[in-house]
Design a protein around this motif. Sequence first.
Motif, PDB file in Angstrom:
ATOM      1  N   UNK A  13       0.827  -1.207   0.000  1.00  0.00           N
ATOM      2  CA  UNK A  13       0.000   0.000   0.000  1.00  0.00           C
ATOM      3  C   UNK A  13       0.864   1.261   0.000  1.00  0.00           C
ATOM      4  N   UNK A  14       1.936   1.219   0.781  1.00  0.00           N
ATOM      5  CA  UNK A  14       2.837   2.389   0.809  1.00  0.00           C
ATOM      6  C   UNK A  14       3.481   2.579  -0.568  1.00  0.00           C
ATOM      7  N   UNK A  16       2.095   1.832  -3.363  1.00  0.00           N
ATOM      8  CA  UNK A  16       1.040   2.445  -4.195  1.00  0.00           C
ATOM      9  C   UNK A  16       1.034   3.958  -3.996  1.00  0.00           C
ATOM     10  N   UNK A  17       1.125   4.315  -2.709  1.00  0.00           N
ATOM     11  CA  UNK A  17       1.089   5.748  -2.376  1.00  0.00           C
ATOM     12  C   UNK A  17       2.265   6.469  -3.021  1.00  0.00           C
ATOM     13  N   UNK A  20       1.774   6.785  -6.662  1.00  0.00           N
ATOM     14  CA  UNK A  20       0.799   7.841  -6.968  1.00  0.00           C
ATOM     15  C   UNK A  20       1.466   9.202  -6.904  1.00  0.00           C
ATOM     16  N   UNK A  21       2.261   9.379  -5.847  1.00  0.00           N
ATOM     17  CA  UNK A  21       2.966  10.657  -5.690  1.00  0.00           C
ATOM     18  C   UNK A  21       3.921  10.879  -6.849  1.00  0.00           C
TER      19      UNK A  21
END
Lengths: 516, 315
Positions: A13-14, A16-17, A20-21
């Motif tokens: 999940x991190x 993914x974050x 995204x950034x």
Amino acid sequence: MKKRSYLWIILGLISCLLLAVAGCSSDKKSSSGAKEKVLKFITVWPANTMDPHRCHFSFILNSGAVETLVGLDPKTTELYPWLAESWKSDDGQHWEFKIRKGVKFHNGKDLTAEAAKASLERSISVNPGVKASLKIAAIEAAGDILKITTEKPYPALPSELVHYNTVIIDVTAPDDKPPIGTGAFMFASFDIAKGAELVKFPQYWNGVAKLDRVIMTFNDDANARLLALQSGDADIIYRPALDTLQTLRKDDKVIVESVPGKRVYHLIYNYAGKNQDLWGNEEFRKGMDALINRQEIVDNVMGKEAVVAYNPFPGNYPFSPDVKPHVYSLDKALQHFQAAGLTVQDGKVLRNGQPIKLRMATYIARPELPQIAQIVQATAKQVGIEMEIQVAENIDEYLPQGNWDLVTYSLLTTTRGDGAFFLNAAFSPKGMQNHGRLNVPELVSLLDNYNQTIDKTKRNETAKAIATMIEDRAYNAYIASPYETAAYRKNVKGWVTPSNEFEFQMVTKDLDIIAE
Amino acid sequence: MQNKNWLLKRISEGILLLWIISLVSFAIVQVAPGDAALSLLRVDTVAVTTEQVEALRQEMGMNDPVYQKYFRYMGNLLKLDLGESVMTGRPVAAELSHAFPATFLLAGTSLLLTIVLVGIFGSLSSRFAGGWIDKFSTGFCLMGASIPTFWLGLLLIDLFSVRLHLLPAVGMANGGLILPSLSLAIAIAPPFIKIFRNSLIDCARQDFIRAARSRGISEKVIFMRHVLKGSLIPVVTILGVSFGSLLGGSVVVEVIFGLPGVGKLAIEAVTRRDYAIVQGFVLSIGILIFLINLAVDLSYRYLNPAISLKEAERQ
């Protein structure tokens, strides 16, 4: 084992974050040309279309990419020859505008009288407002002369040609692309939803611009504009919020500039409503006028960023009425009410033994107006007049319903260097801004005379006479004229804060930025 | 076969729904106050008379009977013509398609960030239920649900743009989507975190999980195949609905961060009484929400095959 599963999910999940950034950051531009002079400017309103003849806001004129035949000097508010070198008319109906030579459109084409004619004709055909404003019956191009015949004598024509929808563009250029104008800057890119990137036009007729590029965007949230200036995302912001000016002035990297505006906050009375007998009485109107504490409004509601107004043209315009004393006084108000035939008892005014009840409309599009309404309401209460405040979502749709007695309102009064717009819109019996349906034959006669006067001095005298009559007879109450403000970083040079956004370029050839 | 019948049924329901949405969007415009005539005539800067305003209204068909307007509207709609914006003269479809990418991008990024937040906080607080992580997560949820989005947006700008100079305050370039997406994600994530947490805890206590564990299946497989899949059903359902509301409801964030989205376009259209744009907006958001709900239903059936089986049994 269970812990490891959790760990993998969280790591995923991190990631993914971070992706995204990173994805969002991918469009970061690389800097090009270290010596390039680039200025970032944030205004309030966007261009709702790339078509400058249809656009509802003045973004395109403000960008410095387009010009009109007649200009308006932001410092003197006098008309000056822009794309038209000169103009003349003997009868106010047949006009000749001499088109400036040596002017080129951004695509290299020459500006001719024929091109100016095509541009004006297009503006009239796509924009009913321009059609109503210019009142043109025929246009003809003869050499470098643009001949315009109006429907009737129309001395205000040069002033109306300042309107941001009458800018001259090359109409043969594709209309799905940014407009091709004649200004000191041309569009490198233009997205109405995001803003414009402008580059200097090397063949500009009036000297090449000092800046290489301008990034012009918009944001109608005043706090966001302020934060953009503070964070360095903007070099200039137009119209910072009133309540932030004191803080901004303490910032040693920023200059805050306030100039007298052309807007006047005022009260309009309803001469066709259920209390028309009161408003038709001059003494009652003068009594109301004496109840308005203008200085308190300027000091406390508008943070001293305004000037007190007693007539529609406050300031030193050639058509501004001479300054006269106006006293805020409850006693004087009561004297006027008594003279109006009303009963004054124990400091309270009564009509037929009953307190007077009035409905005051206001609206929140200009946040100061509801506050002005509250101050007027509180003062009126001291003399026994009860005012119910009605906040309308859209004031221009609310007012025709007629169920109101007075309204706090805001309008540009000295538009395009002339009083013609305001006087005709607000005092002609069928004018769209004559919300109170005031119809005074003497005033209408003066207005007709004004509309037919060609000589500038006489025209100014007539406008002054009308404004003086409005002030003396207290037709509506003029309260305050807010300043227009801009804030910019100290390394910005050549910026001129305009007195409104509709009539001036903001990005000009003289605008510059130096190293901090 | 059951799934095919179900899909056909949903599509026919969808057509009926679209007609109702079109009717509603037409009705909204008819009962809405005002029209575009005042804006078009620039009454704030041009001296026009009441007669000129009335003449323009007549010319634009604004005074026509409602049934005539409706037939004209439906006729155009059947030709997939949403009309023209009276403000720009451009087709409504072009205006909307110009504004939708920014909204999709904002809504998509916000949803992604929401999923990340829900995943991290939900799984950690279920794993350490009652512990300090769980309490911290509860505090985060309370804070996220309580702070108004516009204020959170301004705080984030103040921190990351003004003070730290890390991210731009306005626009989409140079990572400009991060702050608005974060504002929205922090605002919408809290209920999902709680739902996901409780769902994970409930699911882990189910008999079939205990049975799987007693059969010696690894914890990783149990979590991924059974616990996570079972816990996702309620979250996916509400997340789907949230995506729909994000598309139409992120206007405040779009305004603060200067993002050129469809919400901002609609607000401006309402202000300017550009009702063709408003109709197009209502219609397109309605269609999108229908499609999203359809996708959610499909995913629901995938995540929980028992639904399809129960339907088959009923039939």
